[in-house]
Design an enzyme around this catalytic site. Structure first.
Site, mmCIF file in Angstrom:
data_model
loop_
_atom_site.group_PDB
_atom_site.id
_atom_site.type_symbol
_atom_site.label_atom_id
_atom_site.label_comp_id
_atom_site.label_asym_id
_atom_site.label_seq_id
_atom_site.Cartn_x
_atom_site.Cartn_y
_atom_site.Cartn_z
ATOM 1 C CB CYS A 2 24.491 19.973 44.822
ATOM 2 S SG CYS A 2 22.970 20.043 44.075
ATOM 3 C CE LYS A 619 28.674 2.195 46.360
ATOM 4 N NZ LYS A 619 28.580 2.361 48.693
#
Ligand code: M6R
Length: 624
Positions: A2, A619
């Site tokens: 995070c 991706k």
């Protein structure tokens, strides 16, 4: 992974610094805006939810948070706020909901905490805090409640201020974390770091703290990296840092990167940054899941009673790099769990005759959780009545909604198209699953499980040692960059690594690269070998190094240069280049792979390729 940020200081923003006289249109006008902008810069670390906590003398503590990207968060206008913290989340414990978004608060809403990392003992701590009111499913929420105990005297002696409370709470936390805590009526941000990054930014009359300098680089370039075990208090009077309770000085350095590079944490490409993130991402993958002494793992997954004991076959379905992670894992399932394991390219998978659906576990390995070929395979397995399971990086992804169970690899967002850190975390997660299945089936003795778990425990440190040797890899890449083709070979666990090494190189350098089982060289590919085709070999434990070296020698005899990843303490004197792999047993080939990632990166970089977005690739491949 995070992102966290904290800011304390005066608001008179000017070009080039937070302090000064006047603000232009583009400069932030409040603490909330500074924190919000910092979060946008950190969004590469996660974007499941975002939140802020702002503290003002009159307004007290104001918290705002919600699921979704940082841009969706509306930061409240708190004109008297003099400090604030913020968080952008990559979910690990609890889905990406408003309630699970950070900051988390104590029962009375006086204390707010943002956190990066994993509190491994949160369940035990939560049980101890049974008289507290919890509002989320996160591991983080125990922290503000523990601070509350210290501040109110329920558990501590009640005379602690915020700094003392955080210090005491820190002693009770197991795992890796970086935290920022604020409190109503307190003009400080108290921060602590163990295992997760935290850096201070020093401005005139202002200070920042963040997971990464990217968060505040538009305001200050003077930074201090906190060390593990450090606790710091940011106040209007400056910054104080403590280690083991004693004040310490930490060096302040000046960051010289330009803004563009800053987004990538100072690296020129996301791929290189993500290669270097592997010690941290692997720590997150393993956090709280290894019971080394007990020879067991806790992956928080369950199967119907008797299902694993009766299991006939594990069938792994995946594409590209995830398929190679599956090939690594299949060998571990057979060896550690005593169950037949096969791996299939997802687009080729059919349930097939002669198999028993209710005694088959189909494991889909997919970083994104959105690959159409893999989802198609899962649907075919479900239709056949097999039990399905996903190993993925992405909470809430489509695959997680279509399978019977999921293990998350917790690698954090990966932006480079070439998968790097997620491969390592996939293999580590699958290795833990193999141990769990082996233990459940009674196929793996506790002592053998312990040895594998010790290998896994050593993985982040071993990867770091390889990263420290990057210069040697860069030199090798420079020497061989113009070769006509590259061959990668290995045996046993070295085969998937050889295949992955070749995929990485071809994907980003556009050079011809092929991976082979080393024994196969002599059955055909040897015809391609010339003095202009280097052979890169996995020569570690778990990869039948001596036999592989025999095959390498066959290529050398035809003039090919040979580069090898060799276990520490071993030596193959005829290699042209030898990369040393630290001793971590069953995951040594996985560590060797980091050399191959770096090799691919530096060859491609020497050639000026579009490394993060190679031509013709995406991706996430959402078409069949
Ligand atoms: O998201 P997934 O793991 O399902 O993706 C599978 C492949 O598309 C992916 O691994 C691809 O091969 C990588 N770009 C290789 O670096």
């Amino acid at each position: 992974m995070c992102g966290i940020i904290g800011y304390i200081g005066e608001i008179h923003a000017t070009d080039g610094g937070v302090t000064g006289e006047a603000a232009d249109d583009d400069t932030p006008g409040s603490v909330g805006e500074i924190v919000h902008r910092g979060l946008k810069n950190l969004e590469y670390r996660g974007y499941d939810s975002a939140g802020v906590a702002l503290v003002g003398a009159a307004s007290g503590l104001t918290v705002a948070k919600r699921s979704g990207e940082v841009g969706a968060l509306s930061v409240p206008d708190v004109p008297d706020a003099t400090l604030g913290v913020g968080h952008t989340r990559w979910s690990t414990h609890g889905p990406p909901t408003d309630a699970n978004a950070h900051p988390h608060t104590d029962c009375v809403g006086d204390v707010a905490v943002v956190h990066n990392g994993i509190v491994e003992n949160y369940e035990a701590l939560k049980r101890e805090l049974s008289d507290h009111e919890f509002t989320s499913e996160t591991d983080t929420e125990v922290i503000p409640h523990l601070i509350e105990e210290e501040l109110t005297g329920v558990d501590g002696d009640g005379d602690a201020d915020l700094l003392a409370a955080v210090r005491r709470v820190e002693d009770r936390l197991e795992g890796s974390y970086a935290i920022c805590a604020v409190r109503e009526g307190d003009d400080r941000i108290v921060v602590a770091r163990r295992g997760s990054p935290l850096v201070l930014g020093r401005g005139e009359d202002a200070a920042f703290v963040a997971s990464d300098v990217t968060a505040f680089l538009e305001h200050t370039r003077d930074v201090t990296y906190l060390e593990d075990g450090d606790v710091a208090a940011l106040s209007p009077d400056g910054v104080e840092i403590f280690a083991s309770g004693e004040p310490v000085e930490r060096e302040t350095e000046t960051v010289t990167w330009e803004a563009d590079a800053a987004e990538k944490g100072g690296y020129e490409h996301y791929m290189r940054k993500e290669i270097h993130e592997q010690p941290e991402s692997l720590r997150q993958t393993l956090a709280g899941r290894l019971d080394v002494d007990g020879g067991d793992v806790d992956l928080d997954v369950s199967f119907p009673p008797g299902f694993l004991a009766d299991l006939e076959e594990i069938r792994i379905v995946a594409c590209g790099t995830s398929y190679y992670a599956g090939r690594y894992a299949a060998q571990l399932f057979e060896e550690l769990a005593g169950v037949r394991a096969t791996v299939e390219i997802a687009s080729e998978y059919e349930f097939g005759a002669g198999r028993t659906p209710d005694r088959t576990l189909v494991v889909a390995v997919t970083q994104s959780g959105e690959t159409a070929d893999t989802l198609g395979a899962v649907r075919r397995a479900n239709a056949a009545g097999a039990r399905t399971f996903a190993v993925t990086n992405t909470l809430g992804s489509t695959v997680t909604r279509e399978v019977d169970g999921t293990a998350f690899i917790r690698a954090g967002p990966e932006i480079g198209v070439a998968a790097t850190k997620t491969f390592a975390s996939q293999v580590a997660t699958l290795a833990m699953l193999a141990v769990a299945v082996g233990r459940d089936r009674g196929a793996l003795a506790a002592a053998d499980a312990r040895s594998v778990l010790e290998d896994l425990q050593g993985l982040p440190g071993a990867v770091q040692q390889v990263l420290d040797e990057e210069k040697q890899v860069r030199e090798a890449a420079r020497e061989y960059r113009d070769s006509e083709a590259f061959f990668f070979v290995g045996r046993a666990l070295g085969v998937p690594v050889a295949l992955e090494g070749a995929l990485k190189l071809k994907e980003i350098s556009y050079d011809h690269a092929e991976g082979f089982a080393a024994g196969e060289l002599k059955h055909g590919p040897l015809a391609l070998v010339t003095p202009d085709t280097p052979v890169l070999a996995v020569l570690t434990d778990g990869a039948r190094a001596d036999e592989t070296m025999n095959n390498v020698t066959e290529a050398q005899t035809r003039g090919a240069p040979a580069l090898g990843c060799v276990s520490a303490g071993e030596e193959f004197g005829t290699l042209d280049v030898s990369f040393e792999v630290p001793d971590v047993g069953v995951v040594e080939p996985l560590v060797a792979n980091v050399y191959l990632q770096l090799f691919a990166y530096h060859v491609a970089n020497e050639k000026g390729r579009s490394i993060d977005k190679p031509r013709n690739l995406a991706k996430s491949v959402t078409v069949e």
